[in-house]
Design an enzyme around this catalytic site. Structure first.
Site, PDB file in Angstrom:
ATOM      1  N   LYS A  52       0.837  -1.201   0.000  1.00 42.14           N
ATOM      2  CA  LYS A  52       0.000   0.000   0.000  1.00 42.14           C
ATOM      3  C   LYS A  52       0.869   1.246   0.000  1.00 42.14           C
ATOM      4  CE  LYS A  52      -3.821  -2.257   2.341  1.00 42.14           C
ATOM      5  NZ  LYS A  52      -4.446  -2.646   3.609  1.00 42.14           N
ATOM      6  N   GLN A  96      -5.047  -1.510   9.572  1.00 40.99           N
ATOM      7  CA  GLN A  96      -4.942  -2.836   8.958  1.00 40.99           C
ATOM      8  C   GLN A  96      -5.560  -3.899   9.874  1.00 40.99           C
ATOM      9  OE1 GLN A  96      -3.834  -3.467   5.883  1.00 40.99           O
ATOM     10  NE2 GLN A  96      -4.044  -5.669   6.057  1.00 40.99           N
ATOM     11  N   ASP A 119     -11.520   2.684   3.946  1.00 35.27           N
ATOM     12  CA  ASP A 119     -11.964   1.289   3.831  1.00 35.27           C
ATOM     13  C   ASP A 119     -13.469   1.200   3.584  1.00 35.27           C
ATOM     14  OD1 ASP A 119     -10.018  -0.728   4.037  1.00 35.27           O
ATOM     15  OD2 ASP A 119      -9.723  -0.316   6.168  1.00 35.27           O
TER      16      ASP A 119
HETATM   17  N1  GUN Z   1      -6.971  -6.735   5.922  1.00 35.26           N
HETATM   18  C1  GUN Z   1      -7.233  -7.464   4.811  1.00 35.26           C
HETATM   19  N2  GUN Z   1      -7.958  -6.744   3.925  1.00 35.26           N
HETATM   20  C2  GUN Z   1      -8.150  -5.540   4.481  1.00 35.26           C
HETATM   21  C3  GUN Z   1      -8.811  -4.351   4.051  1.00 35.26           C
HETATM   22  O1  GUN Z   1      -9.403  -4.259   2.957  1.00 35.26           O
HETATM   23  N3  GUN Z   1      -8.767  -3.302   4.908  1.00 35.26           N
HETATM   24  C4  GUN Z   1      -8.151  -3.367   6.115  1.00 35.26           C
HETATM   25  N4  GUN Z   1      -8.185  -2.289   6.907  1.00 35.26           N
HETATM   26  N5  GUN Z   1      -7.531  -4.452   6.557  1.00 35.26           N
HETATM   27  C5  GUN Z   1      -7.527  -5.522   5.734  1.00 35.26           C
END
Ligand code: GUN
Length: 281
Positions: A52, A96, A119
């Site tokens: 990311k 996360q 998100d």
């Molecule tokens: N962990 C796995 N996929 C995601 C996601 O789309 N967002 C977040 N915040 N954590 C994740």
């Protein structure tokens, strides 16, 4: 059969976003900022977060990762989120998942300012999406949606079958396809005859986390199949779709890896830029 190239689609989206960031910079003399909070040292989470950060930098966003050990107190995290909510240089906040057990996931999600919730997990965004109002949309279903639209721009009246009812994927995916006038069926572990349901579909989105669940004789010719699954089995990483079988009948199919995954991260960048733009209006 069209092999849907998620890597290429994501690279194209990142190119567009890069141009957009550059013109926002000219207009506002600042760039959108993404802050990611990473708690603990789970390897998959570390890899996701690194990707990311790399992608955010690539398109010219300001990017920051805040790391805490597994033992961090919930209050420390919530206080940090409050601080980021007030910080004008932060357009988007992502915590996360998964979180350590002693930290309440829902509390964390609800502490993030909905206008910075990249998100799309905050109940305000979930509600806005389901009411058809403007909202942040969870990155993975948004990525799936963009891939489907590339193959089939007019989804009017198409029958979509979603396999899996999670808040992360199945439910928001349903809302996005409903908005496009699809007839949507959500299936799950208690669905009586999943194969029969899938055989009705023009579009199948598989997001259940069961390796190679969707077989070749579950799919009729001409169906678009999107595979959200990432499952580790003995022979390696596979999706929720039996790729070899389904590729013989489907109109289009995403591979795993290289399908939905790269689009998820590109959509996170898109959401960050969209949050920035809304905050400037
Ligand atoms: N962990 C796995 N996929 C995601 C996601 O789309 N967002 C977040 N915040 N954590 C994740």
């Amino acid at each position: 059969m069209i092999l849907i190239d998620g890597k290429k689609a994501a690279a194209e989206l990142r190119d567009e976003l890069k141009k957009e960031v550059s013109s926002l910079k000219d207009k506002y003399n600042k760039v959108p900022g993404l802050t990611v909070i990473l708690i603990g040292d789970l390897t998959p989470s570390q890899i996701y977060v690194r990707n990311k950060e790399k992608s955010a930098n690539e398109v010219g966003l300001k990017s920051e990762v805040i790391k805490y050990p597994d033992s961090v107190e919930e209050k420390t995290v919530l206080d940090k989120i409050q601080e980021l909510n007030q910080d004008e240089t932060v357009s988007g906040i992502l915590v996360q998942l998964p979180l350590p057990k002693h930290i309440d996931k829902q509390k964390v999600i609800e502490t993030i300012d909905p206008s910075k919730d990249v998100d799309g997990f905050h109940p305000m965004n979930v509600g806005n999406l389901s009411s058809g109002y403007e909202s942040s949309v969870p990155c993975t279903p948004l990525g799936c949606y963009l891939l489907i639209k590339k193959i089939e721009p007019n989804l009017n009246g198409k029958k979509a079958v979603i396999v899996g009812r999670s808040n992360l994927n199945g439910k928001p995916m349903t809302q996005l396809l409903l908005k496009e006038n699809c007839t949507v069926t959500i299936t799950h572990s208690k669905t009586k005859d999943l194969k029969e349901e899938c055989l009705e579909a023009d579009i199948i989105v598989a997001a259940v986390g069961i390796p190679e669940l969707i077989k070749g004789d579950w799919v009729r010719e001409g169906t678009i199949v999107i595979d959200v699954g990432i499952n580790k089995i003995e022979k390696g990483i596979v999706g929720d779709v039996n790729f070899d079988e389904v590729s013989k009948v489907a109109k289009a199919l995403t591979p795993v890896p290289g399908g939905v995954g790269p689009m998820t991260i590109a959509c996170l960048l898109k959401n960050t830029i969209d949050c920035f733009k809304r905050s400037q209006n």
